[in-house]
Design an enzyme around this catalytic site. Sequence first.
Site, short mmCIF file in Angstrom:
data_model
loop_
_atom_site.label_atom_id
_atom_site.label_comp_id
_atom_site.label_asym_id
_atom_site.label_seq_id
_atom_site.Cartn_x
_atom_site.Cartn_y
_atom_site.Cartn_z
N ASP A 81 32.96 12.01 4.48
CA ASP A 81 33.15 13.37 4.23
C ASP A 81 34.25 13.74 5.28
OD1 ASP A 81 31.28 13.03 2.36
OD2 ASP A 81 29.75 14.59 3.05
N ASP A 96 26.94 18.58 -9.42
CA ASP A 96 25.98 19.05 -8.44
C ASP A 96 25.34 20.13 -8.89
OD1 ASP A 96 27.76 17.35 -7.09
OD2 ASP A 96 29.02 19.00 -6.05
#
Length: 243
Positions: A10, A131
């Site tokens: 990330d 998500d």
Amino acid sequence: MAFIIYPAIDIRGGKCVRLIQGDYNQETIYNENPLEVALAWEAQGAAWIHLVDLDGAKAGHPVNDKLIGSIAQAVKVPVQVGGGLRTEEDVDRLLSLGVSRVILGTAAIEHRQFVQKVLAKHGEKVAIGIDARNGYVATRGWLETSEVRADELAAELAQQGARTFIFTDISRDGMMGGPNVEAIVHLAKVSGQTVIASGGVSKYEDLTRLAEHANEGVGGAIVGKALYTGSIRLEEALKRMAM
């Protein structure tokens, strides 16, 4: 179906970080150089690398694309990237930089025609990131929750050509409490396509539980925090998956 482990990198501010449940105020920096991290995962046997442009997810357009391109070109394994991809130009640019698969998230809800176009144009090179918070799709770097159910979105987009879904249960992300196996398998069944699990993988048993459903469409797992804290070692995990 092969079960693939995707080490996650990330990226925020050009660094390799992890957030807890997508909270930008709960950040841990693990490495100043994401390229070094990618090369390390490749050296340990990773078959794919998973990159997230956290700045891009928040801004609504790629921010760390130069860095992402340098990673895609430096490693020999394929790279998939998500975070802020909302236009055809952004998708085309990342693919031209050497990225093997792009992940569309927020756009899947807010710009349905764009998603249909990109799926028609790039096919297998496009994954849909779903998500979910309590079964409903979250958007804009998890800052907002829609009124669209995750399973309904997956079924609909599968009919429009989506072949790979990445499913994250936000409540599990960064919490090291194990993935939501039931929801992941359900999404694979409803869509009839490959689902990659994301969020909550914290021990080898989590990977084993997911891999048991490979024949039902669970094609792999994205592993982040557990690799950085050392609770999962990539080489050991790959060895266990090969048994």
